[in-house]
Design a protein around this motif. Sequence first.
Motif, PDB file in Angstrom:
ATOM      1  N   GLU A  85       0.750  -1.077  -0.147  1.00  0.00           N
ATOM      2  CA  GLU A  85      -0.008   0.077   0.060  1.00  0.00           C
ATOM      3  C   GLU A  85       0.789   1.294   0.043  1.00  0.00           C
ATOM      4  O   GLU A  85       1.636   1.666   0.850  1.00  0.00           O
ATOM      5  CB  GLU A  85      -0.974  -0.006   1.258  1.00  0.00           C
ATOM      6  CG  GLU A  85      -1.866   1.006   1.088  1.00  0.00           C
ATOM      7  CD  GLU A  85      -2.879   1.043   2.498  1.00  0.00           C
ATOM      8  OE1 GLU A  85      -4.016   1.714   2.385  1.00  0.00           O
ATOM      9  OE2 GLU A  85      -2.777  -0.182   3.141  1.00  0.00           O
ATOM     10  N   ILE A  99       3.620   2.030  -1.326  1.00  0.00           N
ATOM     11  CA  ILE A  99       5.106   1.911  -1.040  1.00  0.00           C
ATOM     12  C   ILE A  99       6.100   2.626  -1.955  1.00  0.00           C
ATOM     13  O   ILE A  99       5.988   2.990  -3.036  1.00  0.00           O
ATOM     14  CB  ILE A  99       5.429   0.140  -1.352  1.00  0.00           C
ATOM     15  CG1 ILE A  99       4.391  -0.781  -0.417  1.00  0.00           C
ATOM     16  CG2 ILE A  99       6.914   0.139  -1.246  1.00  0.00           C
ATOM     17  CD1 ILE A  99       5.011  -0.568   0.847  1.00  0.00           C
ATOM     18  N   ARG A 138      11.940  -2.983   5.824  1.00  0.00           N
ATOM     19  CA  ARG A 138      10.668  -2.034   5.839  1.00  0.00           C
ATOM     20  C   ARG A 138      10.551  -0.792   4.882  1.00  0.00           C
ATOM     21  O   ARG A 138      11.631  -0.287   4.614  1.00  0.00           O
ATOM     22  CB  ARG A 138      10.602  -1.440   7.334  1.00  0.00           C
ATOM     23  CG  ARG A 138      10.676  -2.481   8.434  1.00  0.00           C
ATOM     24  CD  ARG A 138       9.332  -3.080   8.507  1.00  0.00           C
ATOM     25  NE  ARG A 138       8.296  -2.048   9.111  1.00  0.00           N
ATOM     26  CZ  ARG A 138       8.124  -1.543  10.399  1.00  0.00           C
ATOM     27  NH1 ARG A 138       9.005  -2.223  11.105  1.00  0.00           N
ATOM     28  NH2 ARG A 138       7.450  -0.809  10.832  1.00  0.00           N
ATOM     29  N   SER A 174       8.313   4.632   3.224  1.00  0.00           N
ATOM     30  CA  SER A 174       6.830   5.064   3.381  1.00  0.00           C
ATOM     31  C   SER A 174       5.959   3.990   3.143  1.00  0.00           C
ATOM     32  O   SER A 174       6.051   3.279   1.985  1.00  0.00           O
ATOM     33  CB  SER A 174       6.641   6.449   2.720  1.00  0.00           C
ATOM     34  OG  SER A 174       6.676   6.322   1.536  1.00  0.00           O
ATOM     35  N   LYS A 227       2.771   0.729   3.436  1.00  0.00           N
ATOM     36  CA  LYS A 227       3.129  -0.392   4.432  1.00  0.00           C
ATOM     37  C   LYS A 227       2.807  -1.713   3.786  1.00  0.00           C
ATOM     38  O   LYS A 227       2.129  -1.585   2.456  1.00  0.00           O
ATOM     39  CB  LYS A 227       2.266  -0.438   5.503  1.00  0.00           C
ATOM     40  CG  LYS A 227       0.761  -0.516   5.261  1.00  0.00           C
ATOM     41  CD  LYS A 227      -0.202  -0.550   6.618  1.00  0.00           C
ATOM     42  CE  LYS A 227      -1.604  -0.422   6.279  1.00  0.00           C
ATOM     43  NZ  LYS A 227      -2.537  -0.524   7.638  1.00  0.00           N
ATOM     44  N   SER A 263       1.168  -5.586   4.381  1.00  0.00           N
ATOM     45  CA  SER A 263       0.406  -6.201   5.384  1.00  0.00           C
ATOM     46  C   SER A 263       0.075  -7.545   4.641  1.00  0.00           C
ATOM     47  O   SER A 263       0.075  -7.864   3.213  1.00  0.00           O
ATOM     48  CB  SER A 263      -0.825  -5.453   5.510  1.00  0.00           C
ATOM     49  OG  SER A 263      -1.697  -5.223   4.479  1.00  0.00           O
ATOM     50  N   GLN A 280       0.252  -5.442   9.658  1.00  0.00           N
ATOM     51  CA  GLN A 280       1.361  -5.026   9.075  1.00  0.00           C
ATOM     52  C   GLN A 280       2.625  -5.906   9.147  1.00  0.00           C
ATOM     53  O   GLN A 280       2.897  -6.493  10.300  1.00  0.00           O
ATOM     54  CB  GLN A 280       1.801  -3.472   9.409  1.00  0.00           C
ATOM     55  CG  GLN A 280       3.069  -2.960   8.960  1.00  0.00           C
ATOM     56  CD  GLN A 280       3.148  -1.519   9.312  1.00  0.00           C
ATOM     57  OE1 GLN A 280       2.365  -0.750   9.987  1.00  0.00           O
ATOM     58  NE2 GLN A 280       4.159  -0.801   8.705  1.00  0.00           N
ATOM     59  N   THR A 307       6.539  -6.898   9.854  1.00  0.00           N
ATOM     60  CA  THR A 307       7.306  -6.250  10.746  1.00  0.00           C
ATOM     61  C   THR A 307       8.535  -6.956  10.606  1.00  0.00           C
ATOM     62  O   THR A 307       9.403  -6.379  11.407  1.00  0.00           O
ATOM     63  CB  THR A 307       6.936  -5.737  12.113  1.00  0.00           C
ATOM     64  OG1 THR A 307       6.534  -6.892  12.763  1.00  0.00           O
ATOM     65  CG2 THR A 307       5.745  -4.712  12.034  1.00  0.00           C
TER      66      THR A 307
END
Length: 271
Positions: A16, A18, A67, A70, A72, A74, A79, A81
């Motif tokens: 989303e 990215i 990561r 900006s 995310k 999922s 999300q 991590t």
Amino acid sequence: MQEVMTENAQERFRFENISMHFQTPAGPLEVVRDMSFSVNQGDFISLVGPSGCGKTTLLNMAAGFLRPASGKVSLDGKQITGPGPDRGVMFQEYGVFPWLTVEQNIAFGLNLKASGRRSASEKTEIVDRYLHLMGLESFRKAYPKMLSGGMRQRLALARTYAVHPQFVLMDEPFGALDAQTRSAMHDLLLEVLHAEGKTVLLITHSVEEAVYLSNKVLVISARPSRIREVVDIPFPYPRNHLLQETPEFNKLRSHIHHLVMREYAAQEAQG
């Protein structure tokens, strides 16, 4: 924002908005810009595009190794991590441990706490299953150095699948194989996928491989990468290599090849 979704399907992965950049001696290098797409249950999606366009960066985000700067990534609405046992990763360099035998390599992930508690008999049953599926039963006690390249890649596939990941993330896994072995691995992969019902995200430089294996091909643009086009592959599974001789296959291959070469030219122009 650029969004790619499939309606009436169960969404699993979601990228989303990215964006990603890396610091270089010459300053920040923007690799991915405001990209969005989803991966649905049972998809086999291939990413193709010029070298350095961010394909591996996207896969590493899905694996939890990176990561985004900006946006995310999922999985089932949560999300990502970090890495997890629900995602198995295969690389071009086989990824097997040379100091372990074939059966020990397959069992390696089963002995990790993250893969859950299994009895000794369950582990043996799983190892035996994948030795059989990959045609490695007679090499149970052999070490990787005793195997051919294709056999080592089958071993890497077996080790990835043995922990029953829901998703398989593959970065050029067949790039180092000769053409005949690569073709055999394609058929083996599709056979195992049919038996296991996995969801796959594949990075490849081979347009033919992408069309043959996938139900959807995402053509990635030159840096900063965006999705140039999503190409649906209409051929039903199971597939065999006679498919590659059909006009429909060749039409899709030519279309995707043209898109990729246009992006290669754009990337070359960037210097």
